[in-house]
Write an enzyme that holds these catalytic residues in place. Structure first.
Site, mmCIF file in Angstrom:
data_model
loop_
_atom_site.group_PDB
_atom_site.id
_atom_site.type_symbol
_atom_site.label_atom_id
_atom_site.label_comp_id
_atom_site.label_asym_id
_atom_site.label_seq_id
_atom_site.Cartn_x
_atom_site.Cartn_y
_atom_site.Cartn_z
ATOM 1 N N ASP A 1 0.828 -1.199 0.000
ATOM 2 C CA ASP A 1 0.000 0.000 0.000
ATOM 3 C C ASP A 1 0.873 1.265 0.000
ATOM 4 O O ASP A 1 0.794 2.089 0.905
ATOM 5 C CB ASP A 1 -0.892 -0.071 1.259
ATOM 6 C CG ASP A 1 -1.811 1.120 1.403
ATOM 7 O OD1 ASP A 1 -2.137 1.761 0.386
ATOM 8 O OD2 ASP A 1 -2.201 1.406 2.548
ATOM 9 N N ASN B 1 7.149 -7.226 6.905
ATOM 10 C CA ASN B 1 5.900 -6.591 7.309
ATOM 11 C C ASN B 1 4.724 -7.411 6.789
ATOM 12 O O ASN B 1 4.570 -7.599 5.582
ATOM 13 C CB ASN B 1 5.793 -5.175 6.738
ATOM 14 C CG ASN B 1 4.479 -4.508 7.149
ATOM 15 O OD1 ASN B 1 4.305 -4.124 8.310
ATOM 16 N ND2 ASN B 1 3.542 -4.382 6.215
ATOM 17 N N GLU B 2 3.941 -7.899 7.711
ATOM 18 C CA GLU B 2 2.706 -8.611 7.386
ATOM 19 C C GLU B 2 2.877 -9.710 6.341
ATOM 20 O O GLU B 2 2.208 -9.703 5.305
ATOM 21 C CB GLU B 2 1.621 -7.622 6.948
ATOM 22 C CG GLU B 2 1.318 -6.588 8.010
ATOM 23 C CD GLU B 2 0.114 -5.711 7.685
ATOM 24 O OE1 GLU B 2 -0.452 -5.836 6.595
ATOM 25 O OE2 GLU B 2 -0.260 -4.906 8.549
ATOM 26 N N ASN C 1 0.403 -5.113 13.895
ATOM 27 C CA ASN C 1 -0.314 -4.132 13.082
ATOM 28 C C ASN C 1 -1.795 -4.491 13.177
ATOM 29 O O ASN C 1 -2.190 -5.559 12.709
ATOM 30 C CB ASN C 1 0.119 -4.213 11.616
ATOM 31 C CG ASN C 1 1.595 -3.913 11.406
ATOM 32 O OD1 ASN C 1 2.287 -3.505 12.337
ATOM 33 N ND2 ASN C 1 2.070 -4.100 10.190
ATOM 34 N N TYR D 1 -6.022 -3.014 13.113
ATOM 35 C CA TYR D 1 -6.924 -1.916 12.735
ATOM 36 C C TYR D 1 -8.320 -2.100 13.322
ATOM 37 O O TYR D 1 -9.312 -1.940 12.634
ATOM 38 C CB TYR D 1 -6.939 -1.779 11.204
ATOM 39 C CG TYR D 1 -5.633 -1.191 10.703
ATOM 40 C CD1 TYR D 1 -5.465 0.185 10.615
ATOM 41 C CD2 TYR D 1 -4.557 -2.003 10.372
ATOM 42 C CE1 TYR D 1 -4.263 0.736 10.197
ATOM 43 C CE2 TYR D 1 -3.349 -1.466 9.958
ATOM 44 C CZ TYR D 1 -3.211 -0.097 9.873
ATOM 45 O OH TYR D 1 -2.016 0.467 9.478
ATOM 46 N N TYR E 1 -10.537 -1.172 9.771
ATOM 47 C CA TYR E 1 -10.925 -2.237 8.836
ATOM 48 C C TYR E 1 -11.880 -3.224 9.500
ATOM 49 O O TYR E 1 -12.658 -3.886 8.838
ATOM 50 C CB TYR E 1 -9.696 -2.971 8.297
ATOM 51 C CG TYR E 1 -8.805 -2.085 7.442
ATOM 52 C CD1 TYR E 1 -9.304 -1.457 6.309
ATOM 53 C CD2 TYR E 1 -7.474 -1.874 7.771
ATOM 54 C CE1 TYR E 1 -8.500 -0.639 5.529
ATOM 55 C CE2 TYR E 1 -6.661 -1.073 6.992
ATOM 56 C CZ TYR E 1 -7.179 -0.450 5.874
ATOM 57 O OH TYR E 1 -6.387 0.358 5.114
ATOM 58 N N GLU F 1 1.376 -0.717 14.104
ATOM 59 C CA GLU F 1 0.415 0.008 13.262
ATOM 60 C C GLU F 1 -0.945 -0.008 13.931
ATOM 61 O O GLU F 1 -1.392 -1.039 14.431
ATOM 62 C CB GLU F 1 0.274 -0.635 11.864
ATOM 63 C CG GLU F 1 1.445 -0.410 10.948
ATOM 64 C CD GLU F 1 1.226 -0.949 9.526
ATOM 65 O OE1 GLU F 1 0.052 -1.050 9.098
ATOM 66 O OE2 GLU F 1 2.230 -1.268 8.868
ATOM 67 N N TRP G 1 -0.024 4.471 12.702
ATOM 68 C CA TRP G 1 0.033 4.448 11.241
ATOM 69 C C TRP G 1 -0.822 5.594 10.745
ATOM 70 O O TRP G 1 -2.015 5.556 10.959
ATOM 71 C CB TRP G 1 -0.474 3.113 10.681
ATOM 72 C CG TRP G 1 -0.155 2.998 9.226
ATOM 73 C CD1 TRP G 1 -1.013 3.209 8.173
ATOM 74 C CD2 TRP G 1 1.109 2.670 8.649
ATOM 75 N NE1 TRP G 1 -0.354 3.046 6.977
ATOM 76 C CE2 TRP G 1 0.954 2.715 7.247
ATOM 77 C CE3 TRP G 1 2.360 2.379 9.186
ATOM 78 C CZ2 TRP G 1 2.001 2.460 6.370
ATOM 79 C CZ3 TRP G 1 3.399 2.123 8.315
ATOM 80 C CH2 TRP G 1 3.215 2.153 6.928
ATOM 81 N N LYS H 1 -4.066 8.045 6.485
ATOM 82 C CA LYS H 1 -3.984 7.747 7.920
ATOM 83 C C LYS H 1 -2.948 8.624 8.618
ATOM 84 O O LYS H 1 -2.659 8.432 9.800
ATOM 85 C CB LYS H 1 -3.683 6.266 8.139
ATOM 86 C CG LYS H 1 -4.836 5.366 7.683
ATOM 87 C CD LYS H 1 -4.677 3.932 8.109
ATOM 88 C CE LYS H 1 -5.769 3.079 7.484
ATOM 89 N NZ LYS H 1 -5.576 2.892 6.026
#
Ligand code: GCB
Length: 586
Positions: free
Chosen positions: A161, A396-397, A461, A463, A467, A499, A544, A564
């Site tokens: 992203d 990352n992820e 991370n 949300y 999300y 995040e 984030w 964000k």
């Protein structure tokens, strides 16, 4: 990969400026001799991404050529001359006076080639660099995957992203060094009561045996030692009595100077230790909170290009909110940025560009793994002496097609097994190269639990309230708290939320505070910080994102921007910045 410097034994010529530029979509440039000069060039700034410098280049990710002519000073004769590129995204080939010198793969780390034998001393030298940034499944980070795990289509088709900015992003430097020069220095520090201990290894470019000299200086303190090189290698240990330790609050730097028969190199060093104990991260033996941001190298027009005024401003803004830490999400940042972190006292989680790794196709996995290992090697070689860097982040992820597997399903899931093997290998490599710092990767919700086994710190991370449970902050915060407690109960390792955030259109307000308003972001962040404040095992909160940043086009990203940021892309604060100040700066 020492940073080039000017002193009485070494020279440096920064070629930053406006270069000739031409795109080469058919990849015919070399055949047409563009390495000797371009036929239809336009201007381009170096450093800088090409994408925002010309409207028509915004989505261009193919091959392009950069050319610059330069004299090399006569005073450099007799020395060895190198051409060094701070970073070029993603694949670069260097030519000098028409001759191909070498190539480098990977978009965010420096590379250098010796060009001594290519130099024309009487005339200008033509430096040509071709750069190409195609999105491919085998690259790190990957693009144009056939197996899109991400639910929303994007253009360009990344697995990540942020906008895949392309070009020469950091300075191109010519430098000269003596025939036998100091090729590498490694400094490791320990603390013994009030004293600082420095263990240093110095490597020369040739396997010679000679005498050298080393000095540590800071304030009224000067400590010196002799260096005895055997086959080009010298090791020495020094004690600085009553040392001033480096920390986020007092980022004290000593100057380490190394002198050999032919060469001289100086380096700023901080004396500090980093460790974990239970749910805490210890800096110099004391618990520390790593509060701050996930960020991006991103700005209007310069793209991912080094932008020095922006660096200084960003550090000032981060400090203004009370932050003392950030993660170099999602790739290594510039060397200038790391130097500033040392000086300003920021605690850095230093990340390789392994964003959204997937573990399906064995062939791709093998190529990606080689690239990840290469980038770990290059990153540690580059950043190992920065006191600011306290943790390496290997991914990352990383993800599997099926998230949230039960423990027993996960045991047999091929992607889980391959992913664990992949991540374990990366973390093992980091520990071999640098046993003194912490290691982690950033997890997303549903990440297989077993993957976290070898992390020193669990980086999450999440949300909740964006999300998931968007608009339902009360419920979201309950879920957040439950998940944090569960992760702590499983691992008993410190947790950093690397995040959490909410897209926010600057200037949009709402009462009630619905999603996308500044009020929602402010309450979202306040809620997260309040939950964290009750948890002893939370070792840091990283919002984030620090600032809005360019992403790919999709229905998720209004105007191609991830909003964000706590600051806008132009660096004005949103309401949330003031909330952070309340928690961190007061
Ligand atoms: C994430 C990614 C980050 C994205 C962010 C978002 O989990 O790590 O790269 O930008 O979410 O805003 O969706």
């Amino acid at each position: 990969m020492l940073y080039p410097q000017q002193n009485i034994f070494r020279n440096k010529l920064d070629l930053s400026g406006v270069w000739d530029f031409q795109v080469d979509p058919d990849q015919m440039g070399e055949q047409k001799g563009w390495q000797n000069g371009l036929v239809d060039a336009r201007s381009i700034a170096v450093p800088g991404s090409w994408n925002e410098q010309y409207e028509g280049l915004y989505n261009y990710l193919g091959l392009a050529w950069y050319v610059k002519s330069t004299y090399i000073p006569q005073g450099w004769r007799g020395q060895r001359v190198f051409l060094r590129v701070g970073s070029a995204c993603y694949f670069a080939t260097v030519y000098v006076n028409g001759n191909k010198i070498g190539s480098h793969e990977g978009g965010h780390l420096p590379f250098a080639f010796e060009i001594t034998d290519q130099i024309r001393w009487e005339t200008e030298n033509v430096i040509a660099i071709s750069v190409e940034n195609e999105l491919k499944p085998t690259r790190v980070p990957s693009g144009n995957m056939n197996t899109p795990l991400l639910p929303v289509a994007s253009f360009p088709h990344t697995t990540y992203d942020f906008f895949p900015f392309a070009g020469i992003h950091r300075p191109v430097v010519l430098y000269s060094v003596p025939q036998t020069y100091i090729e590498d220095v490694t400094v490791v520090t320990e603390i013994d009561g009030a004293d600082g201990i420095l263990k240093m290894t110095v490597r020369l470019s040739a396997a010679v045996s000679e005498q050298g000299f080393l000095q540590i200086k800071g304030g009224d303190t000067t400590v010196t030692a002799k260096l005895a090189f055997l086959d080009g290698l010298a090791e020495v240990q020094l004690t600085v009595a009553n040392a001033k330790f480096w920390s986020d609050k007092t980022p004290y730097l000593y100057v380490l100077t190394i002198q050999t028969e032919q060469d001289h190199y100086a380096l700023k060093v901080g004396i500090r230790t980093i460790a974990v104990q239970g749910g805490q991260i210890l800096l110099n033996g004391q618990p520390v909170q790593m509060n701050g941001y996930g960020r991006h190298e991103d700005f209007i027009a310069s793209g991912k290009g080094l932008n020095l005024p922006l660096l200084v401003k960003d550090y000032q803004l981060m400090r203004w909110t009370g932050a003392n830490s950030y993660r170099t999400s999602h790739y290594p940042y510039s060397e200038e940025e790391m130097q500033l972190a040392d000086r300003e006292g920021f605690l850095i989680i230093d990340e390789i560009p392994a964003v959204s790794l997937q573990f399906e196709d064995d062939e791709n996995i093998a190529v990606r793994q080689r690239m990840c290992l290469q980038q770990i090697d290059e990153l540690i070689a580059r950043d190992k002496n920065h006191p600011s860097v306290v943790m390496w982040c290997v991914a990352n992820e990383p993800m599997t097609p099926r998230l949230n597997l039960t423990a027993s399903d996960a045991l047999n899931d091929p992607a889980v097994v391959k992913g664990k093997d992949f991540l374990d290998k990366l973390m093992r490599r980091v520990r071999e190269l640098d046993p003194t710092r912490l290691v982690t990767f950033a997890t997303l919700g549903g990440t297989p639990t077993s993957w976290v086994e070898h992390c020193d710190v669990v980086c999450m991370n999440r949300y909740w309230g964006w999300y998931i449970l968007g608009g339902e902050l009360d419920k979201a915060l309950v879920s957040l708290e439950q998940e944090l407690d569960a992760v702590w109960e499983t691992w008993h390792k410190p947790i950093i939320m690397t995040e959490f955030g909410a897209d926010t259109l600057a200037g949009m307000h709402g009462h009630p505070n619905v999603m996308w308003t500044e009020e929602y972001q402010a309450e979202y962040i306040r809620g997260h910080l309040m939950v964290a404040a009750q948890k002893d095992y939370i070792a840091g909160m990283q919002v984030w994102n620090f600032a809005d940043f360019a992403s790919v086009q999709s229905i998720m990203r209004v105007g191609g921007i991830n909003m964000k940021g706590v600051f806008t892309r132009g660096r004005t604060p949103k309401m949330a910045a003031h909330v952070l100040r309340e928690f961190w700066a007061k």
